[in-house]
Design a protein around this motif. Structure first.
Motif, PDB file in Angstrom:
ATOM      1  N   THR A 143      -6.501  28.846  32.608  1.00  0.00           N
ATOM      2  CA  THR A 143      -6.356  28.572  34.036  1.00  0.00           C
ATOM      3  C   THR A 143      -6.655  27.102  34.306  1.00  0.00           C
ATOM      4  O   THR A 143      -7.104  26.364  33.421  1.00  0.00           O
ATOM      5  CB  THR A 143      -7.318  29.440  34.850  1.00  0.00           C
ATOM      6  OG1 THR A 143      -8.668  29.034  34.548  1.00  0.00           O
ATOM      7  CG2 THR A 143      -7.143  30.914  34.528  1.00  0.00           C
ATOM      8  N   GLY A 144      -6.454  26.681  35.554  1.00  0.00           N
ATOM      9  CA  GLY A 144      -6.747  25.297  35.916  1.00  0.00           C
ATOM     10  C   GLY A 144      -8.201  24.939  35.678  1.00  0.00           C
ATOM     11  O   GLY A 144      -8.518  23.853  35.178  1.00  0.00           O
ATOM     12  N   GLU A 157       5.607  34.843  40.550  1.00  0.00           N
ATOM     13  CA  GLU A 157       4.368  34.138  40.882  1.00  0.00           C
ATOM     14  C   GLU A 157       3.234  34.487  39.925  1.00  0.00           C
ATOM     15  O   GLU A 157       2.058  34.334  40.267  1.00  0.00           O
ATOM     16  CB  GLU A 157       3.955  34.481  42.317  1.00  0.00           C
ATOM     17  CG  GLU A 157       4.943  34.003  43.371  1.00  0.00           C
ATOM     18  CD  GLU A 157       5.145  32.488  43.313  1.00  0.00           C
ATOM     19  OE1 GLU A 157       4.134  31.756  43.248  1.00  0.00           O
ATOM     20  OE2 GLU A 157       6.313  32.049  43.317  1.00  0.00           O
ATOM     21  N   GLY A 208       2.045  32.985  37.427  1.00  0.00           N
ATOM     22  CA  GLY A 208       1.184  31.850  37.115  1.00  0.00           C
ATOM     23  C   GLY A 208       0.135  31.567  38.159  1.00  0.00           C
ATOM     24  O   GLY A 208      -0.822  30.828  37.892  1.00  0.00           O
ATOM     25  N   HIS A 209       0.288  32.141  39.353  1.00  0.00           N
ATOM     26  CA  HIS A 209      -0.679  31.914  40.432  1.00  0.00           C
ATOM     27  C   HIS A 209      -1.583  33.119  40.665  1.00  0.00           C
ATOM     28  O   HIS A 209      -2.387  33.111  41.600  1.00  0.00           O
ATOM     29  CB  HIS A 209       0.065  31.572  41.725  1.00  0.00           C
ATOM     30  CG  HIS A 209       0.926  30.346  41.624  1.00  0.00           C
ATOM     31  ND1 HIS A 209       0.407  29.074  41.484  1.00  0.00           N
ATOM     32  CD2 HIS A 209       2.274  30.198  41.609  1.00  0.00           C
ATOM     33  CE1 HIS A 209       1.398  28.199  41.403  1.00  0.00           C
ATOM     34  NE2 HIS A 209       2.538  28.854  41.474  1.00  0.00           N
ATOM     35  N   ASP A 231     -10.964  31.638  32.129  1.00  0.00           N
ATOM     36  CA  ASP A 231     -11.248  31.000  33.413  1.00  0.00           C
ATOM     37  C   ASP A 231     -12.709  30.558  33.404  1.00  0.00           C
ATOM     38  O   ASP A 231     -13.476  30.922  32.503  1.00  0.00           O
ATOM     39  CB  ASP A 231     -10.984  31.996  34.549  1.00  0.00           C
ATOM     40  CG  ASP A 231     -10.986  31.346  35.920  1.00  0.00           C
ATOM     41  OD1 ASP A 231     -10.647  30.150  36.008  1.00  0.00           O
ATOM     42  OD2 ASP A 231     -11.343  32.027  36.898  1.00  0.00           O
ATOM     43  N   VAL A 249      -4.815  19.342  34.613  1.00  0.00           N
ATOM     44  CA  VAL A 249      -4.356  20.555  35.290  1.00  0.00           C
ATOM     45  C   VAL A 249      -2.839  20.527  35.451  1.00  0.00           C
ATOM     46  O   VAL A 249      -2.172  21.560  35.374  1.00  0.00           O
ATOM     47  CB  VAL A 249      -5.052  20.706  36.653  1.00  0.00           C
ATOM     48  CG1 VAL A 249      -4.500  21.906  37.420  1.00  0.00           C
ATOM     49  CG2 VAL A 249      -6.556  20.858  36.459  1.00  0.00           C
ATOM     50  N   THR A 250      -2.287  19.346  35.653  1.00  0.00           N
ATOM     51  CA  THR A 250      -0.833  19.188  35.726  1.00  0.00           C
ATOM     52  C   THR A 250      -0.416  18.033  34.825  1.00  0.00           C
ATOM     53  O   THR A 250      -1.211  17.128  34.550  1.00  0.00           O
ATOM     54  CB  THR A 250      -0.362  18.901  37.165  1.00  0.00           C
ATOM     55  OG1 THR A 250      -1.014  17.719  37.645  1.00  0.00           O
ATOM     56  CG2 THR A 250      -0.681  20.069  38.085  1.00  0.00           C
ATOM     57  N   SER A 253      -0.096  26.327  34.607  1.00  0.00           N
ATOM     58  CA  SER A 253       0.063  25.192  35.521  1.00  0.00           C
ATOM     59  C   SER A 253       0.949  24.106  34.937  1.00  0.00           C
ATOM     60  O   SER A 253       1.324  23.164  35.642  1.00  0.00           O
ATOM     61  CB  SER A 253      -1.306  24.611  35.895  1.00  0.00           C
ATOM     62  OG  SER A 253      -1.950  24.046  34.770  1.00  0.00           O
ATOM     63  N   TRP A 254       1.292  24.210  33.663  1.00  0.00           N
ATOM     64  CA  TRP A 254       2.260  23.303  33.040  1.00  0.00           C
ATOM     65  C   TRP A 254       3.643  23.945  32.997  1.00  0.00           C
ATOM     66  O   TRP A 254       4.505  23.540  32.230  1.00  0.00           O
ATOM     67  CB  TRP A 254       1.831  22.946  31.621  1.00  0.00           C
ATOM     68  CG  TRP A 254       0.566  22.148  31.523  1.00  0.00           C
ATOM     69  CD1 TRP A 254      -0.279  21.794  32.543  1.00  0.00           C
ATOM     70  CD2 TRP A 254      -0.020  21.620  30.329  1.00  0.00           C
ATOM     71  NE1 TRP A 254      -1.345  21.088  32.063  1.00  0.00           N
ATOM     72  CE2 TRP A 254      -1.216  20.953  30.701  1.00  0.00           C
ATOM     73  CE3 TRP A 254       0.334  21.642  28.986  1.00  0.00           C
ATOM     74  CZ2 TRP A 254      -2.043  20.320  29.777  1.00  0.00           C
ATOM     75  CZ3 TRP A 254      -0.483  21.015  28.058  1.00  0.00           C
ATOM     76  CH2 TRP A 254      -1.659  20.356  28.453  1.00  0.00           C
ATOM     77  N   ASN A 255       3.849  24.976  33.798  1.00  0.00           N
ATOM     78  CA  ASN A 255       5.128  25.687  33.907  1.00  0.00           C
ATOM     79  C   ASN A 255       5.450  26.497  32.657  1.00  0.00           C
ATOM     80  O   ASN A 255       6.615  26.658  32.292  1.00  0.00           O
ATOM     81  CB  ASN A 255       6.284  24.724  34.212  1.00  0.00           C
ATOM     82  CG  ASN A 255       7.504  25.448  34.764  1.00  0.00           C
ATOM     83  OD1 ASN A 255       7.367  26.443  35.479  1.00  0.00           O
ATOM     84  ND2 ASN A 255       8.689  24.975  34.430  1.00  0.00           N
ATOM     85  N   THR A 262       9.088  30.497  36.871  1.00  0.00           N
ATOM     86  CA  THR A 262       9.116  31.356  38.058  1.00  0.00           C
ATOM     87  C   THR A 262      10.412  32.151  38.178  1.00  0.00           C
ATOM     88  O   THR A 262      10.443  33.176  38.857  1.00  0.00           O
ATOM     89  CB  THR A 262       8.918  30.519  39.336  1.00  0.00           C
ATOM     90  OG1 THR A 262       9.897  29.466  39.370  1.00  0.00           O
ATOM     91  CG2 THR A 262       7.527  29.907  39.369  1.00  0.00           C
TER      92      THR A 262
END
Length: 745
Positions: free
Chosen positions: A235-236, A315, A317-318, A180, A246-247, A304-306, A310
Motif C-alpha cells: 500500500t502507499g 477500483e 487498487g483503492h 500496510d 508512492v507514485t 499506486s504505480w498502476n 482499472t
C-alpha cells in the motif's frame, strides 16, 4: 466351504481395485496428463476416460487392469495429502462493526464471555476443497487493541467463518498478503482474513521474512510444474515505510520502473537479491538463483504505480487492505496468483498448466533428467526465421525482405479477427420497436475449448488436401460460398445472404480470391456444403488440445464467482435474466474478480501475438516476445477463427428457423431488431427449451446473456446524426451512449 472361499477370492482377483473417480482425475492431473493422452495409451475413446473420471462408467478388462496399473504408479508418485490432525491457533484482532451484526434481543443478550473468543482460541481448519473454492466473505471492520501480540509472524484471526488459507502447510497463510502500516506497525493482510505482524524494516528484510516466516505461496497447478511464488502487495503507507515513492514520476512511468540508482535497488544488490529484466516496476520480481529444486522468489504488486489496471480491476487498487486481499485472494485461488497484468497472468496460466519440461524416468545410474513434457509448447521458442510469413505481424524478421511500404493483402497475411460488422436496417426491421443486444459469455474461452492447435513448427505443403483435424493456415479461395443457400446440419436451406455477414472476414465482406485462413474457418466452409481446394498450407503435425486445461480453469473460476453473485448455471431463462440484473451490486468486490477473469481470457490470448512496444525496436528486428515459446500467433488466430465461426453458426441456425437476421455484430455481441425489449421476445424457446444449435440463455461459456436494449428510433437517429448508415450499433447498445463516430477501435 473352502471351494466357496476360493471362488470368492477368484472373483476379487479378477477385478483390479481402482480409486474413487475424483482421485483418478487428481492423479492424472498431478502428472500433467491430458484425458487424450490417457485414452491414446489405453486405446479407448476420450469420452470413455472422461466417464471413468466422473463416475458415470467403470472400466472393464483388459483396459481396467492397465488403467489400475497407471493409477497405482501415479499414486506412488503423488500420494494423497493427509488431512491436518490438529486445528490451527489464531488470535482475534477485533470485533465486527455493530452495523454489520444482526439484531439482538436485550432480554436475551449473551454473556460477554460467550461473545468474545479468547486470545488463543482454537479455530477449526476447513476442508481443503472449501478453502480453495469458496469465496472469502467480506472482512468485518476491526479495531486493533493494545493487547494484540507483536511477535513476528503472530497470526491474528479475522471474523469467525472466514475460510483459512491453503491446505498445504507450506502455504497455510494463503498465496498473498497486502502489507500496510497502521500506528507505526507493518501488517500483512492475508487472504483468509488473517493478519500478520511484519517485523521487516526494509525491502530486503521484507523479502527474507516473506520466504522464511510468512508461509505464503500456492502449490503448483500441474505435476511437473512449480509452486507459485508468494505475492506481496504494498500500500502507499508501506511504500513510504520502505523508502519507495508512492507514485512514479512521468519519466519513471514511461520507463516502467525505478532508476537503477535508487536506494532500494542498491539495498537489494547489497543483500544479493536480483531483479528480473523488467526491473523494479509495478510488478517487480525479486529473486536469487535457484539452488536445486529450491526457489527463492517474491513477486511485488504496487497498486499506486498502476499495477492493477482499472480497465480490468476496477477500483481494486483503492480498496482497504483486507478487502484488496480478499479480491486478489479469490482470483488467486480460482485462477492463479497474479504474475503481472491479467494478460501476463493469462499467458502464465497456460505454462503453469502445461509446464515445458518434466523429470524423466531414472536412467541406468538411477538419475533423472529434464525432458520435454508432451502436450506442452516446450522450453525453446520457434526460430523467428522459421515462422510462416503469412502468420506473423508486420515488421517481423521473416518479412525483412519486403519493400518498406509494402501492404500485405489477404493472399499474403492471415487475418483472423473478431467481428466488427453492421448493415442498414430493412424497412420491416424499422417498424419494430427495439434493438436487443445479446452477448456470448466468455466467448473466446469457449472458442478455445476442445480446439486442436499446433504445438511445434509448421510444415509447408503445396496443393494439400484439406484436413479439418490438422491445425494450420490454408491459402484457399472461398469466394464461391453463397450464404443464400447453405447446409444447416444435413439439409440445404435458403437464406437472405445480403442480410448476413460473411463468416470468413472480420468486416463481414465476401472474400475475393484466395486468402489465408485458419483451419476452423476453412472447415466451416466445408460444413456449409461447399468444396474447398487449398492452394498451399502451413500445417502442424505435432498438435494437441493445449488450451483445454486453461479453458477449464478459467471456466470454473468464472462460474464459481458468478454463483457467489447469485447467478447459477441451472437457472431457467427468465430467472437467469432476473439474476443478471444488477448482479454486480450484490458484491462489488466479487464483481471485480469477474472482470479480471474475463480480462485474463482475452489478455492471455492477445499475449500469444505480442507486438513490439518501444525498446528501440525497428521493423525487421526481433523483439523480446519472440524469445518465448508462448509467442504463438497461430494459436491466437485459431481461437479467434473458431470463436467467430461458432457465432456465425448460431446466427445461421437462428435465421433458418426464425427468419431473423442480425443488424450489427461487435466481437461477441449481436444486435437484433425485436418487438419486445427482452431476449426472450425474439429467441425461439419452446417449453423452456432453446433452438438446438442456436442461442441459449445461461451463464456457461458459449451461452448468451442480455447485453442491452435500445429503441429502433435511437439507432436510426444515431446513424443519421453521424451520417453513418452502417454505424455499428452493437458497440453502443449497452447504455446507448455514443460519444463519437464509430472508429472501429
Amino acid at each position: 466351504m473352502s471351494e466357496l472361499f476360493d471362488a470368492v477370492d477368484a472373483l476379487l482377483a479378477s477385478r483390479a481395485v481402482l480409486p474413487p473417480p475424483a482421485e483418478r482425475k487428481r492423479l492424472r492431473a498431478a502428472h500433467g496428463l491430458t484425458i487424450d493422452e490417457v485414452a491414446t495409451a489405453l486405446k479407448v475413446r476420450r469420452a470413455t476416460v472422461s466417464g471413468w473420471e466422473n463416475g458415470k462408467t467403470e472400466p472393464r478388462p483388459p483396459e481396467r487392469d492397465a488403467y489400475a496399473r497407471l493409477l497405482d504408479k501415479l499414486a506412488e508418485l503423488y500420494p494423497a495429502q493427509e488431512e491436518p490432525a490438529a486445528p490451527v491457533s489464531a488470535t482475534l484482532i477485533g470485533t465486527p462493526d455493530p452495523a454489520d451484526a444482526g439484531p439482538q434481543s436485550a432480554d436475551h443478550a449473551p454473556e460477554p464471555a460467550a461473545m468474545a473468543a479468547p486470545e488463543n482460541a482454537q479455530a477449526p481448519v476447513p476442508a481443503p476443497d472449501a478453502a480453495a473454492t469458496a469465496a472469502a466473505p467480506r472482512p468485518a471492520r476491526t479495531t486493533r487493541t493494545s493487547t494484540t501480540s507483536r511477535r513476528p509472524g503472530a497470526k491474528k484471526a479475522a471474523p469467525a467463518g472466514t475460510p483459512a488459507g491453503s491446505a498445504d502447510s507450506r502455504f497455510e497463510n494463503g498465496p498473498l498478503a497486502v502489507v500496510d502500516v497502521e500506528d507505526g506497525q507493518a501488517l500483512a493482510y492475508c487472504t483468509g482474513g488473517l493478519v500478520l505482524d511484519v517485523p521487516a524494516k526494509s525491502i530486503p528484510a521484507l523479502v527474507d521474512w516473506t520466504l522464511r516466516e510468512a508461509k505464503l505461496g500456492a502449490p503448483k497447478l500441474a505435476g511437473p510444474g512449480k509452486d507459485a511464488d508468494p505475492l506481496i502487495v504494498l500500500t502507499g503507507a508501506a511504500l513510504e515505510r520502505y523508502g519507495l515513492p508512492v507514485t512514479l514520476t512521468e519519466e519513471e512511468k514511461h520507463a516502467g520502473r525505478l532508476p537503477e540508482g535508487h536506494k532500494v535497488i542498491k539495498q537489494l544488490a547489497r543483500a544479493e537479491w536480483k531483479l528480473t529484466k523488467r526491473g523494479f516496476g509495478p510488478w517487480a520480481r525479486i529473486y536469487r538463483p535457484a539452488t536445486g529444486s529450491e526457489r527463492a522468489c517474491v513477486q511485488l504488486c504496487i497498486p499506486s504505480w498502476n499495477a492493477l489496471d482499472t480497465r480490468h480491476w476496477g477500483e481494486a487498487g483503492h480498496l482497504p487492505p483486507a478487502e484488496l486481499a480478499r479480491v486478489l485472494g479469490v482470483y488467486a485461488s480460482r485462477v492463479m496468483t497474479p504474475r503481472g497484468s491479467t494478460a501476463v497472468t493469462g499467458l502464465e496460466l497456460m505454462t503453469a498448466l502445461h509446464p515445458p519440461t518434466r523429470a524423466s524416468e531414472p536412467d541406468a545410474d538411477d538419475r533423472r533428467h529434464s525432458e520435454h513434457n508432451p502436450g506442452s509448447l516446450g522450453k525453446d521458442a520457434i526460430d523467428p526465421m522459421n515462422w510462416p510469413p503469412c502468420e506473423v505481424p508486420d515488421g517481423h524478421p521473416v518479412l525483412k525482405g519486403l519493400p518498406r511500404f509494402h501492404v500485405r493483402g489477404p493472399g499474403e497475411k492471415l487475418f483472423e479477427e473478431a467481428y466488427d460488422w453492421a448493415r442498414p436496417m430493412t424497412d420491416a426491421e424499422c417498424t419494430l420497436r427495439y434493438l436487443v443486444g445479446i452477448d456470448v459469455n466468455m466467448a473466446f474461452a469457449a472458442g478455445a475449448n476442445g480446439l486442436n492447435v499446433g504445438l511445434g513448427e509448421a510444415t509447408h505443403v503445396k496443393a494439400p488436401a484439406f484436413d479439418a483435424k490438422l491445425p494450420g493456415s490454408w491459402l484457399v479461395d472461398l469466394s464461391h460460398v453463397d450464404l443464400s443457400q447453405v447446409k444447416v446440419g444435413k439439409e440445404w436451406v435458403e437464406l437472405d445472404g445480403s442480410l448476413l455477414p460473411s463468416p470468413f472476414t472480420p468486416k463481414g465482406e465476401r472474400p475475393e480470391g484466395p486468402a489465408w485462413y485458419a483451419t476452423p474457418t476453412v472447415a466451416y466452409a466445408a460444413e456449409l456444403g461447399y468444396e474447398v481446394r487449398p492452394i498451399e498450407a502451413w500445417v502442424r503435425y505435432d498438435n494437441g488440445r493445449y488450451l483445454d486445461g486453461w479453458y477449464q480453469r478459467l471456466r470454473d473460476a468464472y462460474l464459481a464467482t458468478m454463483a457467489d453473485l447469485g447467478v447459477d448455471a441451472d437457472l431457467t431463462p427468465a430467472d437467469f435474466l432476473a439474476a443478471m440484473d444488477g448482479y454486480k451490486d450484490r458484491d462489488p468486490e466479487l464483481a471485480i474478480v469477474v472482470s479480471a477473469i474475463k480480462a485474463t481470457v482475452k489478455g492471455g490470448l492477445g499475449k500469444l501475438r505480442e507486438r513490439p512496444r518501444g525498446e528501440g525496436w525497428k521493423p525487421g528486428q526481433p523483439w523480446r516476445a519472440l524469445s518465448r515459446p508462448t509467442w504463438r500467433p497461430d494459436i491466437r488466430a485459431a481461437v479467434i477463427s473458431r470463436t467467430r465461426i461458432n457465432l456465425h453458426r448460431k446466427i445461421v441456425k437462428h435465421a433458418a428457423f426464425t427468419g431473423q437476421y442480425p443488424v450489427a455484430i461487435l466481437s461477441d455481441c449481436v444486435a437484433y431488431a425485436s418487438n419486445g425489449p427482452s431476449p426472450l421476445d425474439f429467441l425461439p424457446y419452446r417449453d423452456g427449451k432453446p433452438l438446438p444449435g442456436g442461442f441459449k440463455l445461461g451463464i456457461n461459456p458459449g451461452l448468451v446473456k442480455h447485453e442491452g436494449t435500445q429503441t429502433v428510433l435511437w439507432g436510426e437517429e444515431v446513424r443519421e446524426r453521424f451520417h453513418a448508415p452502417d454505424l455499428n450499433l452493437a458497440r453502443y447498445i449497452k447504455d446507448g451512449t455514443v460519444t463519437d463516430i464509430d472508429s472501429g477501435e
